[in-house]
Design a protein around this motif. Structure first.
Motif, PDB file in Angstrom:
ATOM      1  N   LEU A  28     -51.929 -10.839 -50.302  1.00  0.00           N
ATOM      2  CA  LEU A  28     -51.320 -10.209 -49.122  1.00  0.00           C
ATOM      3  C   LEU A  28     -51.328  -8.687 -49.237  1.00  0.00           C
ATOM      4  N   THR A  29     -51.145  -8.161 -50.470  1.00  0.00           N
ATOM      5  CA  THR A  29     -51.161  -6.694 -50.587  1.00  0.00           C
ATOM      6  C   THR A  29     -52.561  -6.172 -50.277  1.00  0.00           C
ATOM      7  N   GLN A  30     -53.584  -6.953 -50.599  1.00  0.00           N
ATOM      8  CA  GLN A  30     -54.946  -6.499 -50.254  1.00  0.00           C
ATOM      9  C   GLN A  30     -55.059  -6.328 -48.740  1.00  0.00           C
ATOM     10  N   THR A  31     -54.555  -7.329 -48.003  1.00  0.00           N
ATOM     11  CA  THR A  31     -54.609  -7.231 -46.534  1.00  0.00           C
ATOM     12  C   THR A  31     -53.779  -6.049 -46.056  1.00  0.00           C
ATOM     13  N   LEU A  32     -52.631  -5.844 -46.705  1.00  0.00           N
ATOM     14  CA  LEU A  32     -51.746  -4.754 -46.307  1.00  0.00           C
ATOM     15  C   LEU A  32     -52.457  -3.407 -46.487  1.00  0.00           C
TER      16      LEU A  32
ATOM     17  N   GLU B 290     -49.098  -5.303 -40.577  1.00  0.00           N
ATOM     18  CA  GLU B 290     -47.724  -5.669 -40.245  1.00  0.00           C
ATOM     19  C   GLU B 290     -47.444  -7.105 -40.682  1.00  0.00           C
ATOM     20  N   ALA B 291     -48.367  -8.005 -40.321  1.00  0.00           N
ATOM     21  CA  ALA B 291     -48.160  -9.421 -40.671  1.00  0.00           C
ATOM     22  C   ALA B 291     -48.147  -9.590 -42.183  1.00  0.00           C
ATOM     23  N   ALA B 292     -49.033  -8.849 -42.883  1.00  0.00           N
ATOM     24  CA  ALA B 292     -49.099  -8.975 -44.343  1.00  0.00           C
ATOM     25  C   ALA B 292     -47.767  -8.556 -44.961  1.00  0.00           C
ATOM     26  N   ALA B 293     -47.177  -7.474 -44.441  1.00  0.00           N
ATOM     27  CA  ALA B 293     -45.897  -7.012 -44.998  1.00  0.00           C
ATOM     28  C   ALA B 293     -44.789  -8.028 -44.730  1.00  0.00           C
ATOM     29  N   TYR B 294     -44.740  -8.567 -43.500  1.00  0.00           N
ATOM     30  CA  TYR B 294     -43.732  -9.608 -43.220  1.00  0.00           C
ATOM     31  C   TYR B 294     -43.938 -10.782 -44.177  1.00  0.00           C
ATOM     32  N   ALA B 295     -45.206 -11.149 -44.369  1.00  0.00           N
ATOM     33  CA  ALA B 295     -45.505 -12.297 -45.225  1.00  0.00           C
ATOM     34  C   ALA B 295     -45.077 -12.038 -46.666  1.00  0.00           C
ATOM     35  N   ILE B 296     -45.296 -10.793 -47.136  1.00  0.00           N
ATOM     36  CA  ILE B 296     -44.861 -10.451 -48.506  1.00  0.00           C
ATOM     37  C   ILE B 296     -43.345 -10.628 -48.587  1.00  0.00           C
ATOM     38  N   GLY B 297     -42.647 -10.162 -47.549  1.00  0.00           N
ATOM     39  CA  GLY B 297     -41.200 -10.329 -47.519  1.00  0.00           C
ATOM     40  C   GLY B 297     -40.812 -11.791 -47.600  1.00  0.00           C
ATOM     41  N   LEU B 298     -41.520 -12.641 -46.831  1.00  0.00           N
ATOM     42  CA  LEU B 298     -41.197 -14.072 -46.823  1.00  0.00           C
ATOM     43  C   LEU B 298     -41.451 -14.703 -48.183  1.00  0.00           C
TER      44      LEU B 298
ATOM     45  N   ALA C  96     -44.857   2.308 -47.544  1.00  0.00           N
ATOM     46  CA  ALA C  96     -44.187   2.629 -46.281  1.00  0.00           C
ATOM     47  C   ALA C  96     -44.183   4.146 -46.080  1.00  0.00           C
ATOM     48  N   HIS C  97     -44.107   4.905 -47.201  1.00  0.00           N
ATOM     49  CA  HIS C  97     -44.122   6.362 -47.056  1.00  0.00           C
ATOM     50  C   HIS C  97     -45.531   6.891 -46.821  1.00  0.00           C
ATOM     51  N   ASP C  98     -46.538   6.134 -47.294  1.00  0.00           N
ATOM     52  CA  ASP C  98     -47.926   6.609 -47.165  1.00  0.00           C
ATOM     53  C   ASP C  98     -48.516   6.376 -45.787  1.00  0.00           C
ATOM     54  N   THR C  99     -48.272   5.176 -45.239  1.00  0.00           N
ATOM     55  CA  THR C  99     -49.031   4.781 -44.057  1.00  0.00           C
ATOM     56  C   THR C  99     -48.573   5.541 -42.815  1.00  0.00           C
ATOM     57  N   GLN C 100     -49.490   5.626 -41.839  1.00  0.00           N
ATOM     58  CA  GLN C 100     -49.179   6.303 -40.579  1.00  0.00           C
ATOM     59  C   GLN C 100     -48.689   5.312 -39.521  1.00  0.00           C
ATOM     60  N   HIS C 101     -48.891   4.009 -39.776  1.00  0.00           N
ATOM     61  CA  HIS C 101     -48.600   3.009 -38.738  1.00  0.00           C
ATOM     62  C   HIS C 101     -47.127   2.627 -38.732  1.00  0.00           C
ATOM     63  N   GLU C 102     -46.466   2.836 -37.599  1.00  0.00           N
ATOM     64  CA  GLU C 102     -45.048   2.476 -37.519  1.00  0.00           C
ATOM     65  C   GLU C 102     -44.852   0.982 -37.726  1.00  0.00           C
ATOM     66  N   LYS C 103     -45.782   0.179 -37.169  1.00  0.00           N
ATOM     67  CA  LYS C 103     -45.669  -1.281 -37.309  1.00  0.00           C
ATOM     68  C   LYS C 103     -45.566  -1.654 -38.780  1.00  0.00           C
ATOM     69  N   ILE C 104     -46.450  -1.049 -39.604  1.00  0.00           N
ATOM     70  CA  ILE C 104     -46.483  -1.404 -41.028  1.00  0.00           C
ATOM     71  C   ILE C 104     -45.220  -0.900 -41.721  1.00  0.00           C
TER      72      ILE C 104
END
Length: 431
Positions: A93-97, A106-114, A132-140
């Protein structure tokens, strides 16, 4: 209609077979295929099996080209491997993230949480915080913040370090996650310090989203004393800020689901005719939760609410968001064929992990509609099932109930009067 999870395994795959990605050959719409993979996860939530895990992983590998499919596969895997803290899945999942595409990430991060629910794994926490500090995407960022919250599930004081770090972050989305981290860490404890902290954030934070999260979190923290929650959120439900009013409604819905509490009803009633469309939506959804499995025989208020729903759904001039809420509330009240109820606690009073996570993700529908389906995790069947001493289901089994039949009566079906009304309206137009 929201269906309870089926007997997992074969039946799940055969039901979804028309939608699942086919081996080779023509591809269907990525949306229905991604949705089917997500549905696989919902069907198998709490029913882990190796075969499905292998299948979903394979789909995730095949989906590298389409974000929508990756999204479905990630959510499916997350639900299937919920709380297993499986390292290999985590790495996948981190690879997808790290591909840094908004929808799949976004889905990968939710999945990691689950997958890591309640693990408080330091490695995962530091990686997600950094990303979370690196990425530009609010969704992620938002999904990472919620994943961090889920990892802190029931950790109480252990989570304090992460919670204060998130609440002091300059990024509002991480503060938003911090509120949910309090919600998850102290769910059902009614811990005073947590409640105080949330009440403080709900009036002091500069971001509406964070304030909304803080008030909703109260619903989680106080879900073990639903009768006390209306007193706590009463003033918040009269706030000048529509986000806070919406959250107060949702918090009541979450904590008081299926109780039909009069105090909760009295707070939600004025919010159903609020000036703000999304506040009306929140109040209607919360009312739907409040009256799950409450028959008109138990209280007349249900009948009034059902009539109000019909009116809102049929009213062309009503706002889209409010009608959407009404349709959802209608489905929620009759969830699982009216044989299941959303509950954060099992019959024996144990906090249900799935339900807490389900509600936590259900409230994220504000940003991402497909998460509405997470609601099915909160349902618990309310059927009476008889067993013999050999744990078999007996052949002729009957129970005498001393309650009035009207307490268990289903609402009347709706069909016939509609036809007459439309016919009358048509003749009026002709004349």
């Amino acid at each position: 209609q929201i269906k309870p999870p089926m007997q997992a395994g074969e039946s799940g795959r055969s039901t979804l077979s028309t939608y699942l990605p086919s081996q080779g050959g023509t591809r269907g719409s990525p949306y229905s295929e991604g949705g089917a993979l997500y549905a696989m996860g919902l069907i198998h939530a709490n029913h882990f099996d190796q075969e499905t895990k292998a299948y979903l992983l394979e789909q995730l590998h095949n989906a590298q080209a389409t974000e929508v499919l990756q999204h479905g596969a990630c959510l499916g895997i997350g639900l299937l491997c919920m709380a297993t803290a499986d390292e290999r899945i985590y790495d996948e999942l981190t690879q997808t993230l790290y591909t840094d595409t908004a929808v799949a990430g976004e889905a990968a991060a939710y999945a990691i949480g689950l997958v890591m629910v309640g693990s408080a794994s330091e490695k995962a926490i530091s990686e997600l915080l950094a990303y979370a500090h690196d990425t530009q995407h609010e969704k992620i960022i938002r999904a990472c913040a919620l994943a961090l919250a889920m990892m802190m599930f029931r950790k109480e004081e252990e989570a304090e370090g992460l919670i204060s770090q998130m609440l002091l972050d300059k990024d509002a989305i991480l503060r938003y996650g911090g509120c949910f981290a309090i919600a998850m860490a102290y769910v059902g404890t009614s811990q005073n310090a947590a409640i105080r902290k949330l009440l403080h954030i709900s009036v002091s934070d500069v971001s509406d989203d964070v304030r909304r999260a803080a008030v909703m979190a109260l619903g989680f923290v106080m879900c073990n004393v639903p009768e006390q929650l209306p007193g706590v959120v009463k003033l918040l439900s009269e706030s000048y800020n529509p986000h806070v009013r919406y959250a107060a409604a949702m918090a009541l819905g979450i904590a008081c689901a299926g109780t039909g509490l009069l105090e909760a009803h009295n707070l939600l009633q004025p919010l159903m005719s609020d000036s703000s469309d999304f506040v009306r939506q929140g109040a209607i959804i919360a009312m739907g939760l409040l009256y799950m499995q409450t028959s008109p025989g138990k209280t007349e208020r249900v009948k009034e609410f059902r009539d109000k729903l019909q009116k809102v759904i049929g009213d062309k001039h009503e706002d889209v968001m409010t009608r959407f809420g009404a349709i959802l509330a209608h489905g929620i009240m009759d969830a699982g064929g009216r044989n299941s109820c959303a509950s954060l606690f099992s019959k024996s009073g144990v906090l249900r992990r799935g339900a807490a996570i389900g509600f936590c993700l259900f409230t994220q529908m504000w940003y991402w509609f497909p998460l509405i389906h997470m609601f099915s995790l909160t349902l618990t069947p309310t059927a009476l099932i008889g067993l013999t001493d050999k744990l078999k289901i007996p052949k002729n089994f009957s129970v005498k109930s001393g309650a009035k039949p009207s307490l268990f009566a289903y609402p009347e079906p709706l069909q016939p009067p509609k036809k007459e009304e439309t016919a009358k309206a048509a003749t009026a137009v002709l004349s």
